[in-house]
Design an enzyme around this catalytic site. Structure first.
Site, PDB file in Angstrom:
ATOM      1  N   TYR A  97       0.800  -1.234   0.000  1.00  0.00           N
ATOM      2  CA  TYR A  97       0.000   0.000   0.000  1.00  0.00           C
ATOM      3  C   TYR A  97       0.830   1.281   0.000  1.00  0.00           C
ATOM      4  O   TYR A  97       0.436   2.262  -0.646  1.00  0.00           O
ATOM      5  CB  TYR A  97      -0.990  -0.015   1.161  1.00  0.00           C
ATOM      6  CG  TYR A  97      -2.238  -0.805   0.854  1.00  0.00           C
ATOM      7  CD1 TYR A  97      -3.366  -0.180   0.343  1.00  0.00           C
ATOM      8  CD2 TYR A  97      -2.288  -2.180   1.049  1.00  0.00           C
ATOM      9  CE1 TYR A  97      -4.521  -0.896   0.041  1.00  0.00           C
ATOM     10  CE2 TYR A  97      -3.429  -2.919   0.758  1.00  0.00           C
ATOM     11  CZ  TYR A  97      -4.543  -2.262   0.246  1.00  0.00           C
ATOM     12  OH  TYR A  97      -5.676  -2.994  -0.060  1.00  0.00           O
ATOM     13  N   GLU A 139      -9.254  -7.354   3.848  1.00  0.00           N
ATOM     14  CA  GLU A 139      -8.420  -8.377   3.214  1.00  0.00           C
ATOM     15  C   GLU A 139      -7.850  -9.339   4.246  1.00  0.00           C
ATOM     16  O   GLU A 139      -7.752 -10.551   3.999  1.00  0.00           O
ATOM     17  CB  GLU A 139      -7.318  -7.695   2.398  1.00  0.00           C
ATOM     18  CG  GLU A 139      -7.863  -7.020   1.146  1.00  0.00           C
ATOM     19  CD  GLU A 139      -6.989  -5.901   0.620  1.00  0.00           C
ATOM     20  OE1 GLU A 139      -5.790  -5.850   0.997  1.00  0.00           O
ATOM     21  OE2 GLU A 139      -7.494  -5.060  -0.147  1.00  0.00           O
TER      22      GLU A 139
END
Length: 401
Positions: A97, A139
């Site tokens: 990320y 997730e």
């Protein structure tokens, strides 16, 4: 849980909506250019969706939707779920990320120039990490569920092609079993598998293919259409034989079958693959709902699974209509429970088939899905009863909305 964004940040993001409407695609295109310069990140993406611009368009739509709904991001729950499932299939991890954050903020600054003030970049940094934390949390839940499920796994698991079957002149099926001989996780009908492939001359590739078989403890089946010039589809059809090993991640996706008293499966071309999993699951159920399967294809030669569906229709288990847009038979030929139609599936015909209280599952090219979804809504079918699946990125504005 991610901490709520402050009022000032949300106000700045809202004020950026006009800029995103005008420059969103330029920003996401630049963002991907920066991301893909890093080999470690580039291998996580389907490069074919970069070449045709599909992935930047899809992300531009997602960013714009996020900005428009920044004061009530809960309405984007379906979009967040779809992204999280896609990320899990590709084994995206929290450490990836920060690369995206750097590329996105850099792209905003590059495209907007002096208009991208430090205040605006700070607000977008906060907004990005707010959404990223939500995705990372979801997730994590999905990864944990996969790991805990019977036959489940996390990461890339080696599978062997146990059998390949030519389904039509353009579609071939590949039955996959794990090389370790252990059970596999039973997928939800409609889900897909993600693949990490090493294609000679093209390097590492990532692809998703819908599972076309009913849930099973030992085997999955994918059915792939050969696309002219398609790097991976050409390779699968030409070079992947029985015994070939492929790296596969656990089943993912939010386009899944739910029980209803009446169900219509509506597909075009290779869009039938997830619906085959749904169809066979429903046929195996003890109390199957009223089921109508409608399929559109070019010719009988391009019609995958045609004999299988006709067998079900001949036994009175389903109602079946198939439309041939080329090399068509005489119109409305009824053959043992299957009605063959000449030409395209039209909105007028579909409106006449609407079942009150029915649920509709749709998969096919974007233009086909857009037409079918609009037709069903015009016929009074509520949006929650219309489900559809994208092959690739959600790059169509109407469908993404």
């Amino acid at each position: 849980m991610a901490a709520p964004l402050d009022d000032k940040t949300r106000a700045i993001i809202t004020a950026c909506v006009p800029a995103l409407e005008g420059h969103g695609l330029a920003i996401t295109t630049e963002m991907y250019r920066r991301l893909l310069a890093n080999p470690a990140i580039r291998d996580l993406f389907n490069i074919s969706h970069q070449k045709d611009g599909e992935q930047p368009r899809a992300l531009a739509l997602a960013v714009l939707a996020y900005a428009r709904h920044i004061n009530d991001p809960g309405v984007l729950g379906a979009m967040v779920e779809r992204i999280a499932e896609k990320h899990v299939g590709l084994n995206i991890l929290p450490e990836h990320y920060p690369y995206v954050a750097e590329a996105l903020l850099g792209a905003i600054g590059h495209v907007l120039g002096d208009a991208a003030t430090p205040e605006i970049l700070d607000a977008w940094g906060k907004a990005y990490w707010f959404l990223a934390d939500i995705l990372i949390g979801r997730e994590k839940e999905i990864y944990e569920a996969h790991e805990a499920a019977p036959g489940g796994w996390v990461g890339w698991r080696p599978f062997r092609v146990a059998r390949r079957v030519r389904e039509s002149e353009t579609v071939t099926s590949f039955e996959l079993v794990p090389t370790d001989g252990q059970p596999v996780m039973r997928h939800q009908p409609g889900q897909y598998l993600s693949f990490r492939l090493d294609v000679p001359g093209h390097g590492s590739q990532r692809r998703n293919y819908s599972i076309s078989s009913a849930p099973d403890d030992s085997v999955y089946r994918i059915s792939v259409r050969r696309i002219e010039g398609g790097v991976v589809s050409d390779w699968l059809h030409a070079s992947v034989d029985e015994g070939t090993e492929l790296l596969v991640s656990a089943p993912a996706g939010d386009f899944v079958l739910e029980q209803a008293p009446a169900i219509t499966l509506l597909s075009a071309g290779v869009g039938l693959t997830p619906l085959m999993s749904m169809l066979d699951t429903l046929m195996g159920a003890g109390n199957a709902p009223a089921l109508h399967y409608i399929h559109a294809t070019r010719t009988p030669q391009t019609e995958a699974f045609g004999s299988h569906v006709r067998t079900l229709a001949a036994g009175g288990r389903i109602r079946h209509d198939v439309f041939y847009s080329r090399e068509t038979p005489a119109d409305d030929v009824v053959d043992a429970g299957t009605t063959q139609h000449a030409g395209h599936l039209t909105p007028e015909w579909l409106k006449a088939q609407v079942q009150p209280g029915g649920v509709y599952y749709i998969c096919g090219p974007d233009a086909f899905m857009r037409s079918m979804v609009a037709t069903l809504k015009e016929a009074g079918v509520p949006g929650k009863a219309i489900r559809f699946e994208f092959f690739g990125s959600a790059a169509d504005a109407e469908l993404a909305a």
